[in-house]
Motif scaffolding. Structure first.
Motif, mmCIF file in Angstrom:
data_model
loop_
_atom_site.group_PDB
_atom_site.id
_atom_site.type_symbol
_atom_site.label_atom_id
_atom_site.label_comp_id
_atom_site.label_asym_id
_atom_site.label_seq_id
_atom_site.Cartn_x
_atom_site.Cartn_y
_atom_site.Cartn_z
ATOM 1 N N PHE A 109 -8.879 -0.247 3.776
ATOM 2 C CA PHE A 109 -7.433 -0.364 3.860
ATOM 3 C C PHE A 109 -6.864 0.647 4.841
ATOM 4 O O PHE A 109 -7.394 1.753 4.991
ATOM 5 N N ASN A 110 -5.763 0.271 5.466
ATOM 6 C CA ASN A 110 -5.024 1.164 6.342
ATOM 7 C C ASN A 110 -4.064 1.967 5.461
ATOM 8 O O ASN A 110 -3.162 1.389 4.862
ATOM 9 N N ALA A 161 -0.229 1.483 5.763
ATOM 10 C CA ALA A 161 0.395 0.250 5.279
ATOM 11 C C ALA A 161 0.974 0.490 3.891
ATOM 12 O O ALA A 161 0.599 1.438 3.198
ATOM 13 N N ASP A 162 1.844 -0.362 3.471
ATOM 14 C CA ASP A 162 2.390 -0.309 2.116
ATOM 15 C C ASP A 162 1.304 -0.805 1.172
ATOM 16 O O ASP A 162 1.064 -2.005 1.068
ATOM 17 N N LEU A 163 0.621 0.118 0.505
ATOM 18 C CA LEU A 163 -0.531 -0.259 -0.318
ATOM 19 C C LEU A 163 -0.151 -1.023 -1.578
ATOM 20 O O LEU A 163 -1.014 -1.529 -2.277
ATOM 21 N N ALA A 209 -0.596 -4.353 0.369
ATOM 22 C CA ALA A 209 -1.527 -4.416 1.505
ATOM 23 C C ALA A 209 -2.728 -5.302 1.205
ATOM 24 O O ALA A 209 -3.217 -5.370 0.085
#
Length: 108
Positions: A21-22, A25-27, A30
Motif C-alpha cells: 500500500f501507498n 493514500a487514504d488507507l 485504499a
C-alpha cells in the motif's frame, strides 16, 4: 504489517500474497498498489535494509525485492516459525523447536 521502502506491507494469509500500500493514500479506502504472490501462507513480515522478508506457516522465509515486487529467494526454517525480525545484517527467527532463536546473515 511492516513499513519500509515508501510502502506499507501487509501479509494476506487467505490469498497467499503480500499486499503493498501507498502510505500517502487514504488507507480507509485504499486499494493495494501491488500484490506479490507467495509460495505459502504468510504469517510474519519484516523490512530490512535491502529487502522485505516474509515468514510462513510452511516453515520458509521468502525474500521480496522491493524494487521489482517479486520473490527472489526462499530459505527453510527449522520448526514452526513463531516470530521474525531483521536488523542491518541478520534475519532473526524464533522457533518452537527447543524454544530457539536463530540468526542468518543477510546477503550484501
Amino acid at each position: 504489517m511492516a513499513i519500509g521502502f515508501g510502502s506499507v506491507w501487509v501479509p494476506s494469509q487467505r490469498a497467499r500474497e503480500v499486499l503493498r500500500f501507498n502510505p500517502r493514500a487514504d488507507l480507509t479506502t485504499a486499494r493495494a498498489a501491488g500484490r506479490i504472490p507467495l509460495a505459502g501462507e504468510p504469517a510474519f513480515i519484516a523490512v530490512g535494509r535491502t529487502a522485505v522478508w516474509v515468514g510462513g506457516h510452511d516453515r520458509t522465509v521468502q525474500r521480496i525485492d522491493p524494487a521489482t515486487g517479486t520473490v527472489t529467494a526462499s530459505r527453510p526454517v527449522a520448526g514452526a516459525l513463531h516470530a521474525m525480525a531483521v536488523d542491518e545484517v541478520s534475519l532473526w527467527t524464533a522457533s518452537s523447536v527447543g524454544d530457539t532463536v536463530s540468526r542468518a546473515r543477510l546477503p550484501g
